[in-house]
Design an enzyme around this catalytic site. Structure first.
Site, PDB file in Angstrom:
ATOM      1  N   ASP A 269     -45.379 -21.663  48.360  1.00  0.00           N
ATOM      2  CA  ASP A 269     -44.392 -21.797  47.505  1.00  0.00           C
ATOM      3  C   ASP A 269     -42.981 -21.482  47.976  1.00  0.00           C
ATOM      4  OD1 ASP A 269     -44.665 -20.825  43.992  1.00  0.00           O
ATOM      5  OD2 ASP A 269     -43.220 -21.847  45.063  1.00  0.00           O
TER       6      ASP A 269
HETATM    7  C1  GLC Z   1     -41.136 -21.821  42.313  1.00  0.00           C
HETATM    8  C2  GLC Z   1     -42.562 -21.727  41.522  1.00  0.00           C
HETATM    9  C3  GLC Z   1     -43.303 -23.065  41.909  1.00  0.00           C
HETATM   10  C4  GLC Z   1     -42.458 -24.379  41.913  1.00  0.00           C
HETATM   11  C5  GLC Z   1     -41.717 -23.903  43.166  1.00  0.00           C
HETATM   12  C6  GLC Z   1     -40.735 -25.148  43.446  1.00  0.00           C
HETATM   13  O1  GLC Z   1     -40.804 -20.552  42.516  1.00  0.00           O
HETATM   14  O2  GLC Z   1     -43.362 -20.735  41.836  1.00  0.00           O
HETATM   15  O3  GLC Z   1     -44.387 -23.251  40.725  1.00  0.00           O
HETATM   16  O4  GLC Z   1     -43.206 -25.331  42.162  1.00  0.00           O
HETATM   17  O5  GLC Z   1     -40.966 -22.925  43.394  1.00  0.00           O
HETATM   18  O6  GLC Z   1     -39.641 -25.119  42.539  1.00  0.00           O
END
Ligand code: GLC
Length: 739
Positions: A269
């Site tokens: 993430d």
């Molecule tokens: C965010 C979220 C994740 C998302 C990623 C990209 O913090 O936790 O679900 O896909 O970043 O935006």
């Protein structure tokens, strides 16, 4: 032609492996690390650093680029200017729609309709692919029992059986549904794992989950997504039992790769690799890069630990070239399966207008099936337009095209929204006066501004539609609430409007279950809309005027008050469960009541032990009756299957859909089992007076759980099975599972 059909999902070809191997043998270390690096795009531009990074093979994936021209130019740079011409993954969070916004995932879960969820995902992927996106960070498959957590809005509820069925449907819709096989999109099951168990429902907080519960509750939806062919998995921010998921070999190697034989891509993430130091697992980026790559994270999202430290870690021997090559192979294989080496470019025309109308039809049906009728005393609903002279519509959420879209709608277009007020005016006027009053400044406002005019509107109307709830900003990532009651002074507004004595229909827009407690008692009818998306207004007008009956069923339990959390249906029994009639209302406990007089049982004195509305609950304009439960046979072995059926009758006056649910309880086992577990469900449409026998095939394997040794086990013994319209179903029977 797929060489190895194997799991569903993106096409697989034996040639993939040969091409991947040849490429890897040809790649420099910098180019390999480039494939493991995902950067935030220039959001509508290509700054020099991005151009150079892509041309130099130092970036293999770009996040958050949604302009098809920019996406095509980035692909051109990658294909024509970089040494090896490896195309890019271009990723975006498309959580519940792209331009056309569907109800939030929690709302879609209330439809209990895998086919509808799949169709919505197909539309989302089609619109996103037209913008040059080929990797969608969905479905979000985190189970949660804590509505304080803002991300409950994005999830598919509290139950692994329902979330597994709907999550797999989302994967199919995202990956298999795009009309043009060359415009394929990869889906991403997220966030592995345990994110929804964040302490106190506080986002990003640590999660402590016993392995048996992790395997029986939190992991099954990810397994189902992988069986459906999901191309990638995203690690959770969570500290899971002391080891952050982004550096957790148990999750990423033992479970994902060895037990589940997943051969797709694992992406961290956002910044989650560099945050390993913040967790306190590592000293800094170098160690974080080592822990993440060795645990099995292929692509680093947004941060630069891999680019900054993998060369040195390789030189020192702390990271093997095999681990790096394995990660690169996963990425290249995905790009192969997406067809990007053959054609990385997207026709710039966007989605044809005719298709856009079809997309809105799908969004309207999704919203219609997601709303849950929680109360309808005196059959206030549906509105009888023929006898109605005036209706008050109170609450600005009734006419806010943005707020009805919900969280995670970066690319949603509020101009496409049909609000409830618009739809009702079109539907009811001029025969019926539609009298609108804003009712509140925002859902969080305190004080009486707009209250008097709202009460006046209520007084002069035959029926009141009062829209309350949360703006979209009050749920979603990082947006948790310690008190999940109605925000602001809405409860007071409900009380004042209810005091007019006019029939009161409460319409609730929210990104989570709200603890409505006393508020629910003041309303004659309650229709829970969640955040219903672009076509929410039109769909709700259809429901309010009886074009269709509500058919939604709750995918999460609704606490009476925040203090009951966590409260969910598939709990374990304890040695002292509350019994019928317990507890006495706390205000009726006599003074100096003897210590054991109110019962030493598992309940809260001021709330009892049951939710306001249970998982699986939802009313209809019809009335469904269940009877004649049959088991065939009533004794099975683990390798057999049990046919369980019951008659379902529509005893109402209108045609409607009922979600028939099958629950099981393992009465005695080597570890205590939940008092009920959903094992199957089906939507059935019945005409007035129609009776249909609805049957399920319950396989012995569906009774498995993870025993004390953490291995799946099916234990002989007595089981109870129920069929009904919610997790409180009472039509049940016992059966025997023999060794
Ligand atoms: C965010 C979220 C994740 C998302 C990623 C990209 O913090 O936790 O679900 O896909 O970043 O935006």
């Amino acid at each position: 032609m797929q060489d190895s059909p194997g799991r569903r999902g993106l096409p697989r070809h034996a040639a993939d492996e040969r091409r991947v191997g040849a490429l890897i043998r040809d790649m420099t270390l910098e180019e390999k690390i480039g494939q493991l690096t995902q950067v935030q795009g220039g959001e509508g531009a290509i700054p020099d650093w991005l151009h150079d990074s892509v041309a130099g093979g130092r970036t293999g994936s770009v996040l958050n680029e949604v302009d098809v021209g920019i996406a095509n130019e980035l692909q051109r740079i990658a294909r024509q200017e970089s040494r090896l011409g490896i195309p890019l993954l271009i990723a975006r969070d498309v959580i519940h729609g792209f331009r056309t916004v569907f109800p939030i995932p929690l709302a879609q879960a209330a439809s209990w309709n895998p086919e509808g969820v799949e169709e919505a995902a197909r539309v989302a992927a089609t619109e996103a692919a037209a913008a040059g996106i080929n990797w969608i960070f969905a479905p979000m498959l985190d189970i949660t029992r804590d509505p304080r957590w803002g991300r409950i809005a994005e999830c598919l509820g509290e139950d692994p059986c329902l979330a597994s069925a709907l999550g797999a449907a989302m994967v199919r819709g995202l990956q298999d549904g795009a009309p043009n096989p060359r415009r394929r999109v990869a889906a991403c099951a997220k966030h592995l794992a345990g994110y929804g168990a964040a302490e106190a429902g506080r986002d990003y907080a640590a999660a402590s989950i016993p392995e048996g519960e992790l395997r029986d509750v939190y992991l099954p939806p990810f397994r189902a997504a992988i069986e459906a062919g999901v191309a990638s998995v995203m690690t959770s921010f969570s500290d899971l039992n002391g080891v952050p998921a982004t550096a957790n070999p148990f999750l990423l190697r033992q479970v994902l790769r060895e037990e589940w034989e997943f051969d797709g891509v694992v992406v961290s993430d956002w910044n989650a690799i560099t945050e390993l130091a913040v967790h306190g697992l590592t000293e800094g980026d170098r160690q974080s890069a080592r822990e993440a790559i060795n645990a099995g994270v292929d692509i680093e999202m947004a941060s630069g630990a891999y680019a900054g430290h993998l060369p040195d870690l390789l030189r020192s021997g702390e990271v093997s070239e095999a681990h790096i090559d394995e990660a690169v192979a996963n990425v290249l294989r995905l790009k192969q399966r997406l067809g990007l080496f053959e054609d990385a470019f997207t026709p710039p025309g966007g989605v044809p207008t005719s298709t856009a109308e079809e997309h809105r039809r799908v969004a309207r049906r999704s919203a219609l099936e997601s709303a849950v009728l929680l109360k309808n005393e005196g059959e206030v609903l549906p509105l009888r337009a023929d006898t109605l002279r005036s209706v008050a519509v109170i609450g600005y959420l009734a006419d806010d095209p943005y707020e009805q879209l919900g969280t995670w709608i970066f690319d949603g277009d509020p101009d496409l929204s049909v609000t409830l007020l618009e739809a009702l005016r079109e539907r009811l006027e001029p025969a019926v006066v539609v009298d609108y009053a804003r009712g509140m400044e925002t859902t969080r406002s305190r004080g009486r501004k707009y209250v008097d005019e709202a009460v006046a509107a209520a007084r002069r109307s035959d029926v009141v539609l009062l829209v309350v709830g949360e703006e979209s900003i009050l749920s979603g990532e990082g947006h948790c609430r310690a008190d999940i009651g109605l925000p602001g002074s809405q409860a007071e507004l409900v009380a004042e409007v209810a005091a007019t004595g006019r029939p009161l229909v409460l319409l609730v827009m929210a990104g989570r279950p709200l603890a409505l407690g006393d508020v629910a008692e003041r309303a004659d009818a309650i229709l829970y809309l969640w955040h219903p998306g672009t076509m929410g207004g039109a769909a709700v007008a259809d429901l309010l005027t009886g074009v269709e009956s509500p058919s939604g069923k709750l995918p999460v339990s609704f606490p009476r008050m925040t203090g009951q959390i966590p409260i969910y249906y598939s709990r374990r029994n304890t040695g002292r469960p509350a019994t019928a009639g317990m507890p006495v209302p706390v205000e009726e406990i006599p003074p100096r009541a003897p210590q054991t007089s109110v019962g030493n049982r598992s309940f809260h004195l001021d709330a009892g032990d049951t939710p306001l509305w249970p998982f699986g609950y939802g009313l209809s304009y019809a009335r469904f009756e269940y009877g004649d439960l049959r088991l065939a046979p009533d004794t099975i072995s683990a390798g057999d299957a049990l046919e369980v059926s019951a008659n379902v009758t529509n005893a109402g006056e209108v045609e409607a859909v009922e979600v028939v649910q099958l629950y099981v309880r393992d009465l005695v086992a080597s570890v205590t089992r939940p008092v009920r577990e959903l094992k199957d469900f089906r939507r059935v449409r019945l005409a007035p007076g129609e009776t249909r026998r609805v049957g399920f095939r319950l396989a012995g394997a569906q009774l498995a759980f993870h025993g004390l040794d953490m291995r799946p086990v099916i234990e002989p013994g007595r089981f109870r099975v129920w069929i009904g319209g919610s997790s409180a179903a009472d039509l049940g029977a016992e059966f025997e599972l023999t060794a």
